[in-house]
Write a protein that holds these residues in place. Structure first.
Motif, PDB file in Angstrom:
ATOM      1  N   PRO A 101      -2.034   6.990  -6.894  1.00 20.02           N
ATOM      2  CA  PRO A 101      -0.743   6.760  -7.620  1.00 20.02           C
ATOM      3  C   PRO A 101      -1.378   8.912  -8.276  1.00 20.02           C
ATOM      4  O   PRO A 101      -0.636   9.598  -9.010  1.00 20.02           O
ATOM      5  N   ALA A 102      -2.535   9.122  -8.821  1.00 17.87           N
ATOM      6  CA  ALA A 102      -3.601   9.666  -9.012  1.00 17.87           C
ATOM      7  C   ALA A 102      -4.438  10.845  -8.526  1.00 17.87           C
ATOM      8  O   ALA A 102      -5.007  11.947  -9.485  1.00 17.87           O
ATOM      9  N   ASP A 129       0.646  -0.912   0.380  1.00 21.96           N
ATOM     10  CA  ASP A 129       0.099  -0.553   0.254  1.00 21.96           C
ATOM     11  C   ASP A 129       0.906   1.428  -0.272  1.00 21.96           C
ATOM     12  O   ASP A 129       2.094   1.643   1.353  1.00 21.96           O
ATOM     13  N   GLY A 130       0.584   2.020  -1.548  1.00 20.85           N
ATOM     14  CA  GLY A 130       1.170   3.251  -1.125  1.00 20.85           C
ATOM     15  C   GLY A 130       3.141   2.407  -1.867  1.00 20.85           C
ATOM     16  O   GLY A 130       3.171   1.203  -1.637  1.00 20.85           O
ATOM     17  N   TYR A 131       4.423   3.995  -1.620  1.00 19.77           N
ATOM     18  CA  TYR A 131       5.258   3.257  -2.068  1.00 19.77           C
ATOM     19  C   TYR A 131       6.150   2.163  -3.642  1.00 19.77           C
ATOM     20  O   TYR A 131       7.260   2.512  -3.249  1.00 19.77           O
ATOM     21  N   LEU A 144      13.668  10.763  -3.214  1.00 12.69           N
ATOM     22  CA  LEU A 144      12.555  11.484  -3.284  1.00 12.69           C
ATOM     23  C   LEU A 144      11.731  10.782  -1.358  1.00 12.69           C
ATOM     24  O   LEU A 144      12.025   9.547  -1.812  1.00 12.69           O
ATOM     25  N   PRO A 145      11.049  11.709  -1.387  1.00 13.84           N
ATOM     26  CA  PRO A 145      10.241  11.349  -0.067  1.00 13.84           C
ATOM     27  C   PRO A 145       8.831  11.335  -0.689  1.00 13.84           C
ATOM     28  O   PRO A 145       8.501  12.145  -1.598  1.00 13.84           O
ATOM     29  N   ASN A 146       7.855   9.999   0.593  1.00 12.72           N
ATOM     30  CA  ASN A 146       6.642  10.539  -0.344  1.00 12.72           C
ATOM     31  C   ASN A 146       6.210   9.858   1.516  1.00 12.72           C
ATOM     32  O   ASN A 146       4.297   9.656   0.626  1.00 12.72           O
ATOM     33  N   GLU A 158       5.416  12.288  -9.534  1.00 11.22           N
ATOM     34  CA  GLU A 158       3.694  12.039  -9.470  1.00 11.22           C
ATOM     35  C   GLU A 158       3.253  11.993  -9.283  1.00 11.22           C
ATOM     36  O   GLU A 158       1.871  11.731  -8.321  1.00 11.22           O
ATOM     37  N   GLU A 159       3.264  10.404  -8.999  1.00 11.21           N
ATOM     38  CA  GLU A 159       2.877   9.555  -7.855  1.00 11.21           C
ATOM     39  C   GLU A 159       3.308   9.108  -6.707  1.00 11.21           C
ATOM     40  O   GLU A 159       2.573   8.719  -6.139  1.00 11.21           O
TER      41      GLU A 159
END
Length: 474
Positions: free
Chosen positions: A340-341, A42-44, A419-421, A142-143
């Motif tokens: 992602p969107a 989930d994520g990542y 990059l961070p998320n 972007e995602e």
């Protein structure tokens, strides 16, 4: 904060619940049967394939699937890559289609959902030229990147501006320059572009990254300069001056009965590529000496100096915080981008707590010194002390403003990007990304004027505040 990459991952599959058909199999076989298959986080943007004693990571976007590192099973439920410096734990959750994964030294865990097959893009024949690398680079941000709106960046406009400048004849140096220009306006110290290793020496040929304007990233030269200054100026009359953890932890007893604890990073205590367990053991050895029963009983205040701190393991920060409280409390909650969107959608926040340590603990007043060179895990530790029971005051300048783990993403042409998320939330839902955590009391931190005049205003203010707090409690 930890850099999250599959490099050098040792995997231990523990606590797995085997399906009924494997309940009487040997433990190692049951572990493998429960966790074998294909899993998406989930994520990542990550897919894990576990089968036949091998774990393979895939880094995915809507336009790409790039194989990460491979790990081999080396024992009952254990998987190890080249140096074995990191441990990953995968647990099933009773439902064979749900699991979680936890990285040693990280905080929280990531949810896994079983897939029936790898994404279609996971083929060896994926394009690898400059345009493909541009698209994967742009799509990765972007995602996953959470902060475009906060920073006022139109990432689609950035693509429209720079993609026409890239073609199949674009050289690696030219593409590296394009990527650097694209991320420069983010001023995010957890964003970096790494060039390819063209000369084969094992190191990228180029690096681009930058901190928040007006700040300086911590490094060995700055750390050595500041440490020498502090020892000669602030600690000249101190007692029991000691270094621990390969010099990354310093402690001294100050003349007024206060203690001084300097931490320049949350890791690197046990040498290069040491496993997390070895790092934690070195940290505990230091804390057992610093915060022993005698000192915790008589200490009148504690200065924790994080002004030059390059980060590391968030879990170590929570571990130290556990030596500073008798009461469990929420440190922060952690969530990641999960659509992602839609950058406003996240994983469910995971609450992460400070748990009182076994043995002696110091619960008196604390003064935390911070500045723009307080980065990453230095900031999450600062955040973990914000709701600490007792008197805790922050002095100096705002921290750097980067709290997320760092995602390391490979590009088709051999470059990579950081990059961070993630976001770390306070109890009220506040985050400090970009701006950093502000001090209660503002003082200059290692400015040219301070050095020239042999001044350390933040340290002096901390000692004064702790002294006054001690008097008021008498």
């Amino acid at each position: 904060m930890r850099i999250v990459t599959a490099t050098a991952v040792a995997l231990a599959l523990v606590g797995a619940v085997a399906p009924a058909s494997t309940a009487h199999q040997p433990a190692s076989t049951a572990h493998q049967a429960a966790t074998d298959g294909i899993w998406r986080t989930d994520g990542y943007g990550t897919v894990l394939s576990i089968r036949n004693g091998t774990l393979q990571e895939y880094q995915t976007t809507a336009v790409s699937c790039i194989a990460g590192d491979t790990a081999q099973r080396t024992g009952p439920g254990a998987y190890t890559t080249t140096d074995g410096s990191t441990v990953l734990t995968v647990r099933t959750r009773g439902d064979r289609d749900r699991a979680s994964v936890r990285l040693a030294g990280d905080v929280g865990e990531r949810n896994l959902r079983r897939m029936t097959e790898l994404p279609d893009a996971c083929t060896p024949s994926a394009p690898g030229g400059p345009l493909a690398s541009f698209d994967v680079f742009w799509q990765s941000f972007e995602e996953n990147y959470p902060f475009f709106a906060a920073k006022g960046i139109d990432w689609h406009a950035v693509r429209d501006r720079y993609r026409p400048t890239v073609h199949e004849g674009t050289t690696p140096d030219e593409l590296f320059a394009v990527f650097s220009k694209m991320v420069e306006p983010l001023y995010d110290a957890h964003v970096a572009v790494w060039d390819v290793d063209g000369d084969g020496d094992g190191y990228p040929d180029g690096y681009f990254g930058q901190p928040r304007p007006g700040t300086v990233m911590p490094g060995g030269t700055l750390d050595a300069k500041v440490k020498k200054f502090v020892v000669e100026r602030d600690l000249k009359d101190a007692r029991n001056l000691q270094d621990f953890g390969a010099g990354r932890i310093t402690y001294a007893d100050l003349p007024g009965g206060q203690g001084y604890l300097r931490i320049s990073g949350f890791g690197g205590y046990a040498g290069d590529k040491a496993p997390y367990a070895a790092e934690l053991a070195e940290l505990d050895r230091a804390l057992d000496t610093i915060l022993d029963q005698e000192r915790t009983r008589h200490l009148k205040g504690l200065v924790i100096d994080l002004r030059i701190n390059g980060g590391g393991s968030d879990a170590m920060g929570l571990h130290i915080a556990g030596r500073l409280t008798d009461t469990p409390y929420l440190a922060y909650s952690k969530r990641a981008r999960n659509d992602p969107a839609d950058p406003t959608r996240h994983t469910r926040p995971q609450p992460l707590y400070v748990t009182p340590a076994q043995g002696p603990r110091y619960t008196g007043p604390v003064a935390v010194l911070t500045g723009g060179s307080t980065v990453s895990a230095g900031e999450t530790f600062t955040q973990a002390l914000m709701d600490r029971p007792g008197r805790t005051v922050r002095i100096g300048q705002p921290t750097q403003g980067v709290f997320s783990d760092v995602m390391v993403r490979k590009l088709p042409n051999g470059m990579s990007v950081w990059l961070p998320n993630e976001e770390l939330l306070t109890r009220s839902g506040t985050t400090f990304d970009g701006t950093g955590i502000a001090p209660h009391l503002t003082e200059p931190v290692f400015t040219t004027e301070e050095f020239d005049q042999n001044k350390d205003s933040a340290f002096d203010r901390a000692v004064k505040v702790l002294r006054n707090q001690g008097r008021s409690s008498q």
